[in-house]
Design an enzyme around this catalytic site. Structure first.
Site, PDB file in Angstrom:
ATOM      1  N   LYS A   1      13.866 -17.657 -17.370  1.00 25.20           N
ATOM      2  CA  LYS A   1      14.905 -17.635 -16.346  1.00 25.20           C
ATOM      3  C   LYS A   1      14.513 -16.542 -15.354  1.00 25.20           C
ATOM      4  CE  LYS A   1      19.126 -16.061 -17.564  1.00 25.20           C
ATOM      5  NZ  LYS A   1      20.509 -16.014 -18.035  1.00 25.20           N
TER       6      LYS A   1
ATOM      7  N   GLU B   1      16.809  -9.979 -10.408  1.00 25.35           N
ATOM      8  CA  GLU B   1      16.870  -8.896  -9.421  1.00 25.35           C
ATOM      9  C   GLU B   1      18.236  -8.950  -8.762  1.00 25.35           C
ATOM     10  OE1 GLU B   1      12.291  -8.022  -7.962  1.00 25.35           O
ATOM     11  OE2 GLU B   1      13.457  -9.488  -6.855  1.00 25.35           O
TER      12      GLU B   1
ATOM     13  N   ALA C   1       0.840  -1.198   0.000  1.00 20.43           N
ATOM     14  CA  ALA C   1       0.000   0.000   0.000  1.00 20.43           C
ATOM     15  C   ALA C   1       0.875   1.247   0.000  1.00 20.43           C
ATOM     16  CB  ALA C   1      -0.924  -0.019   1.218  1.00 20.43           C
TER      17      ALA C   1
ATOM     18  N   ARG D   1      19.622  -6.175 -12.329  1.00 19.57           N
ATOM     19  CA  ARG D   1      18.164  -6.168 -12.299  1.00 19.57           C
ATOM     20  C   ARG D   1      17.690  -5.939 -13.725  1.00 19.57           C
ATOM     21  NH1 ARG D   1      14.446  -1.710 -11.782  1.00 19.57           N
ATOM     22  NH2 ARG D   1      12.391  -2.552 -11.287  1.00 19.57           N
TER      23      ARG D   1
ATOM     24  N   HIS E   1       4.067 -13.710 -13.840  1.00 21.21           N
ATOM     25  CA  HIS E   1       4.597 -12.609 -14.662  1.00 21.21           C
ATOM     26  C   HIS E   1       5.154 -13.104 -16.005  1.00 21.21           C
ATOM     27  CE1 HIS E   1       3.902 -10.403 -11.111  1.00 21.21           C
ATOM     28  NE2 HIS E   1       5.085 -10.491 -10.551  1.00 21.21           N
TER      29      HIS E   1
HETATM   30  P1  NDP Z   1       2.038  -7.123   4.358  1.00 19.80           P
HETATM   31  O1  NDP Z   1       2.611  -8.343   4.917  1.00 19.80           O
HETATM   32  O2  NDP Z   1       2.749  -5.823   4.605  1.00 19.80           O
HETATM   33  O3  NDP Z   1       0.533  -7.058   4.860  1.00 19.80           O
HETATM   34  C1  NDP Z   1      -0.353  -5.972   4.621  1.00 19.80           C
HETATM   35  C2  NDP Z   1      -1.144  -5.710   5.870  1.00 19.80           C
HETATM   36  O4  NDP Z   1      -1.941  -6.850   6.177  1.00 19.80           O
HETATM   37  C3  NDP Z   1      -0.275  -5.491   7.085  1.00 19.80           C
HETATM   38  O5  NDP Z   1       0.100  -4.146   7.197  1.00 19.80           O
HETATM   39  C4  NDP Z   1      -1.158  -5.946   8.205  1.00 19.80           C
HETATM   40  O6  NDP Z   1      -1.985  -4.857   8.587  1.00 19.80           O
HETATM   41  C5  NDP Z   1      -2.024  -7.018   7.585  1.00 19.80           C
HETATM   42  N1  NDP Z   1      -1.534  -8.340   7.933  1.00 19.80           N
HETATM   43  C6  NDP Z   1      -0.304  -8.846   7.716  1.00 19.80           C
HETATM   44  N2  NDP Z   1      -0.225 -10.108   8.145  1.00 19.80           N
HETATM   45  C7  NDP Z   1      -1.428 -10.412   8.646  1.00 19.80           C
HETATM   46  C8  NDP Z   1      -1.976 -11.572   9.222  1.00 19.80           C
HETATM   47  N3  NDP Z   1      -1.269 -12.680   9.358  1.00 19.80           N
HETATM   48  N4  NDP Z   1      -3.257 -11.554   9.612  1.00 19.80           N
HETATM   49  C9  NDP Z   1      -3.995 -10.455   9.445  1.00 19.80           C
HETATM   50  N5  NDP Z   1      -3.508  -9.315   8.893  1.00 19.80           N
HETATM   51  C10 NDP Z   1      -2.267  -9.299   8.498  1.00 19.80           C
HETATM   52  O7  NDP Z   1       1.835  -7.353   2.816  1.00 19.80           O
HETATM   53  P2  NDP Z   1       2.276  -6.477   1.599  1.00 19.80           P
HETATM   54  O8  NDP Z   1       1.781  -5.080   1.786  1.00 19.80           O
HETATM   55  O9  NDP Z   1       3.706  -6.688   1.333  1.00 19.80           O
HETATM   56  O10 NDP Z   1       1.496  -7.182   0.412  1.00 19.80           O
HETATM   57  C11 NDP Z   1       0.082  -7.216   0.342  1.00 19.80           C
HETATM   58  C12 NDP Z   1      -0.350  -8.251  -0.663  1.00 19.80           C
HETATM   59  O11 NDP Z   1       0.251  -7.982  -1.913  1.00 19.80           O
HETATM   60  C13 NDP Z   1       0.083  -9.671  -0.319  1.00 19.80           C
HETATM   61  O12 NDP Z   1      -0.887 -10.549  -0.798  1.00 19.80           O
HETATM   62  C14 NDP Z   1       1.377  -9.856  -1.099  1.00 19.80           C
HETATM   63  O13 NDP Z   1       1.623 -11.193  -1.382  1.00 19.80           O
HETATM   64  C15 NDP Z   1       1.053  -9.076  -2.358  1.00 19.80           C
HETATM   65  N6  NDP Z   1       2.233  -8.531  -3.024  1.00 19.80           N
HETATM   66  C16 NDP Z   1       3.114  -7.721  -2.386  1.00 19.80           C
HETATM   67  C17 NDP Z   1       4.189  -7.191  -3.058  1.00 19.80           C
HETATM   68  C18 NDP Z   1       5.151  -6.269  -2.374  1.00 19.80           C
HETATM   69  O14 NDP Z   1       6.060  -5.768  -3.077  1.00 19.80           O
HETATM   70  N7  NDP Z   1       5.029  -6.001  -1.098  1.00 19.80           N
HETATM   71  C19 NDP Z   1       4.430  -7.473  -4.497  1.00 19.80           C
HETATM   72  C20 NDP Z   1       3.401  -8.293  -5.089  1.00 19.80           C
HETATM   73  C21 NDP Z   1       2.352  -8.792  -4.368  1.00 19.80           C
HETATM   74  P3  NDP Z   1      -2.597  -4.713  10.053  1.00 19.80           P
HETATM   75  O15 NDP Z   1      -1.749  -5.488  11.006  1.00 19.80           O
HETATM   76  O16 NDP Z   1      -2.558  -3.242  10.302  1.00 19.80           O
HETATM   77  O17 NDP Z   1      -3.965  -5.242   9.904  1.00 19.80           O
HETATM   78  C1  BG6 Z   2       6.370  -9.380  -7.293  1.00 21.24           C
HETATM   79  C2  BG6 Z   2       7.156 -10.467  -6.641  1.00 21.24           C
HETATM   80  O1  BG6 Z   2       5.232  -9.897  -7.893  1.00 21.24           O
HETATM   81  O2  BG6 Z   2       7.181  -8.758  -8.287  1.00 21.24           O
HETATM   82  C3  BG6 Z   2       8.439  -9.931  -6.049  1.00 21.24           C
HETATM   83  O3  BG6 Z   2       6.367 -11.024  -5.607  1.00 21.24           O
HETATM   84  C4  BG6 Z   2       9.237  -9.171  -7.095  1.00 21.24           C
HETATM   85  O4  BG6 Z   2       9.219 -10.987  -5.526  1.00 21.24           O
HETATM   86  C5  BG6 Z   2       8.354  -8.161  -7.776  1.00 21.24           C
HETATM   87  O5  BG6 Z   2      10.305  -8.531  -6.439  1.00 21.24           O
HETATM   88  C6  BG6 Z   2       9.091  -7.527  -8.945  1.00 21.24           C
HETATM   89  O6  BG6 Z   2       8.324  -6.466  -9.446  1.00 21.24           O
HETATM   90  P1  BG6 Z   2       9.032  -5.264 -10.190  1.00 21.24           P
HETATM   91  O7  BG6 Z   2       7.907  -4.475 -10.720  1.00 21.24           O
HETATM   92  O8  BG6 Z   2       9.830  -4.531  -9.157  1.00 21.24           O
HETATM   93  O9  BG6 Z   2       9.907  -5.858 -11.217  1.00 21.24           O
END
Ligand code: NDP
Ligand code: BG6
Length: 608
Positions: A450, A333, A134, A458, A357
């Site tokens: 790959k 990466e 977010a 990267r 992807h």
């Molecule tokens: P986070 O792990 O930061 O989780 C987002 C929010 O979810 C946290 O701030 C927390 O908010 C809540 N949360 C985390 N773990 C739990 C839990 N076990 N139970 C309940 N609430 C939980 O995730 P990301 O922001 O990194 O990613 C969000 C989604 O996007 C995921 O599905 C991830 O796989 C996907 N994603 C992320 C990427 C990235 O670059 N970060 C890239 C591609 C996909 P709170 O505690 O305030 O409720």
């Molecule tokens: C996400 C993967 O979908 O894409 C990450 O979960 C990866 O592991 C990311 O780092 C790469 O995205 P970008 O846009 O930075 O190449």
């Protein structure tokens, strides 16, 4: 395939409502017809969308002639009516007149948001707003859209998560990650301030209908009686997707507009879990409401693939086994899984990058010409490619894992040095695979993938290596390696977006020595404008109801059907990954794999 209205359709009393306000595109009019026939059940939704000025689209242009003539005939009829009744003279009245020509045949609670023009709102709720994605991607993308004036006039953004935060604290958090594009520096501070005023926060649990009801109350306050369109962005771990959708659907869906949900990957970890997730989501959502995001589809050069292919005569005729020797899809990466080890260890690089992807890029690359640029036509063609793929043999996959390494006095951690990763983890952080499409166009052409973390650079790119020139007159002048003299088209998705074609030319001078040069379209040299982040395009598309860049459930099933058996086998056999040093070019096994298919990886060529 969507049908166009008959010439008199928009004027007939039995038709759906067509509006001609500034926020609706011609394609939208076309699109409304079939969707209006979809039963409006479950998570209440309407597929009629806001269309921003930021996305005049090709399909519109393609359909323009037909639809314009239909609209003109409707306008003609309307103008006659207006003149006759002398009721409308100002543009506003004229517009209102148009809006009421054909009263919608809908239940009275469901109001066409576009038909209401400025009376509609879009509320975007980021579920998991306290998280990494977010902060890093979604809020900045929304700000960029706001800055570019791509969001509707009335919009509100709500952050939702369990963490306790006030609106001011959310704004403070968000403000730290907002940036302005280099070419849009002026008024940046002012714009940020205006944007942040539209951001609010509600703290709640993901499985609490009560908390979502409270959110609903707050959304209603901001919607102020306008037609409400609601977009929920699930930026949370996948194990809580269904809880959140259930509660949002029951307690916070729109009563009179559309409700859509963007779902982040991972969509399961194999065929069964993915199908179970889809089934669970569909208890509360129609397929049309689910926007499964694969952010690679929103990347500029991936979007450009079809343009390159279908709008340039020189490429499409070459796009087959007849002229293409192999295709390489490369992702690397130069950093490890730092901070995401817990998530990553459950998935590994094949599920994280290849199954989604790279496979999505492959499908777009290899598909037949779609009937139109309509989302369903494109997705139909992609699915056919995925279904034509040969099962992946475990011998055609190489897996690797990075290990700690010290270079220039600096040490880099190994994958299992991460505290959240089990010490004996076999999860691959690198994989290479050879895939084949068993259809007439691609029979026998290796598609090599790959993907790896903690490599030396990267990059994400598509490399197309063409066949040798038959009976090449200049064979002797090209050196000893005939592969080096073949043409190669490189589509560099990132960084430094570029499309370049390697050609042979004569070195100037009296001799006859051949050289290889690049015909190079380097985006930053060609365009002064900064390229938007993939999330900007995708969020805007979701707001507009454009599904072209989102994954349909049958595409997802086909992608999992391809990878599940080999993933299962790798897991069951406990295949030991080949270890490679952090910052290296990855396991040497990738080269043996390529060599078995008569391929040399293009990214390790001497001229790279
Ligand atoms: P986070 O792990 O930061 O989780 C987002 C929010 O979810 C946290 O701030 C927390 O908010 C809540 N949360 C985390 N773990 C739990 C839990 N076990 N139970 C309940 N609430 C939980 O995730 P990301 O922001 O990194 O990613 C969000 C989604 O996007 C995921 O599905 C991830 O796989 C996907 N994603 C992320 C990427 C990235 O670059 N970060 C890239 C591609 C996909 P709170 O505690 O305030 O409720
Ligand atoms: C996400 C993967 O979908 O894409 C990450 O979960 C990866 O592991 C990311 O780092 C790469 O995205 P970008 O846009 O930075 O190449």
């Amino acid at each position: 395939m969507t049908a166009l209205p008959s010439p008199n359709h928009c004027c007939s009393s039995s038709s759906s409502a067509y509006s001609l306000n500034s926020s609706i595109g011609i394609r939208q009019i076309q699109r409304n017809i079939p969707f209006s026939l979809i039963p409006q059940k479950k998570f209440g939704f309407k597929n009629v969308s806001f269309r921003s000025k930021c996305t005049p689209s090709l399909p519109e242009a393609v359909l323009m002639q037909d639809v314009v003539s239909k609209i003109l005939s409707c306008l003609g009829a309307l103008a006659t009516k207006l003149v006759a009744t002398n009721e409308a003279s100002s543009p506003k009245e004229l517009k209102e007149g148009l809006l009421t020509v054909n009263p919608p045949e809908e239940d009275e609670n469901t109001v066409d948001s576009d038909a209401k023009g400025d009376d509609s709102t879009v509320s975007i709720t980021i579920v998991g707003a306290s998280g990494d994605l977010a902060k890093k991607k979604i809020f900045p993308a929304l700000f960029a859209l706001y800055y570019e004036d791509c969001l509707p006039e009335h919009f509100t953004i709500f952050g939702y998560a369990r963490s306790k935060m006030t609106d001011a604290e959310l704004r403070d958090m968000v403000s730290r990650t907002l940036t302005c594009r280099i070419d849009k520096r002026e008024n940046c501070g002012e714009k940020m301030e205006q944007f942040l005023k539209r951001c609010f926060y509600h703290s709640g649990n993901y499985d609490s209908e009560q908390n979502f009801t409270e959110l609903d109350g707050k959304l209603k306050e901001h919607e102020a009686g306008r037609v409400s369109n609601r977009l929920f962005y699930l930026s949370i771990p996948p194990n809580i997707f269904v809880d959140a959708v259930k509660c949002a659907s029951r307690s916070a869906s729109s009563a009179n507009g559309w409700t859509r949900v963007i779902v982040e990957k991972p969509f399961g970890r194999d065929s069964d879990s993915s199908a179970a997730l889809t089934r669970s989501l569909k208890q509360y959502l129609e397929e049309e409401q689910i926007f499964r995001i694969d952010h690679y589809l929103g990347k500029e050069l991936v979007e450009n693939l079809s343009v390159l292919r279908f709008s340039n005569l020189i490429f499409e005729p070459l796009w087959s086994r007849k002229y293409i020797r192999n295709v390489q899809l490369i992702f690397s990466e130069d950093f490890g899984t730092e901070g995401r080890g817990g998530y990553f260890d459950h998935y590994g690089i094949i599920r994280d990058i290849m199954q989604n992807h790279l496979l999505q890029i492959l499908a777009l690359f290899a598909m037949e010409t779609p009937v139109s640029l309509d989302a369903e036509d494109i997705r139909n063609e992609k699915v056919k490619v995925l279904r034509s793929m040969r099962p992946i043999h475990v011998d055609d996959v190489v897996v690797g894992q990075y290990k700690g390494h010290t270079r220039g006095g600096q040490s880099y951690p190994g994958y299992t040095d991460d505290k959240t990763v089990p010490e004996d983890s076999l999860t691959p952080t690198f994989a290479a695979a050879a895939l084949f499409i068993d259809n007439a166009r691609w029979d026998g052409v290796p598609f090599l993938m790959k993907a790896g973390k903690a490599l030396h650079d990267r990059r994400a790119e598509i490399r197309v290596q063409f066949r040798h020139v038959p009976g090449n007159l200049y064979y002797r002048n090209s050196g000893t390696d005939p592969d080096r003299a073949t043409n190669e088209l490189v589509i560099r998705v990132q960084p430094d977006e570029a499309i370049y074609l390697k050609i042979n030319n004569k070195v100037p001078g009296l001799g006859m020595r051949l050289d290889r040069s690049n015909l190079n379209l380097l985006y930053k040299a060609r365009y002064a404008k900064e390229i938007p982040d993939a999330y900007e395009r995708l969020v805007l598309d979701a707001i507009e109801g454009e599904r072209r860049l989102f994954i349909r459930s049958d595409e997802l099933d086909a992608a999992w059907s391809l990878f599940t058996p080999v993933l299962k086998e790798i897991g069951e056999k406990k295949v030991i990954p080949e270890y490679y040093p952090y910052g290296s070019r990855g396991p040497v096994g990738a080269h043996y794999l390529a060599a078995r298919h008569n391929v040399k990886w293009g990214d390790v060529g001497v001229d790279e």
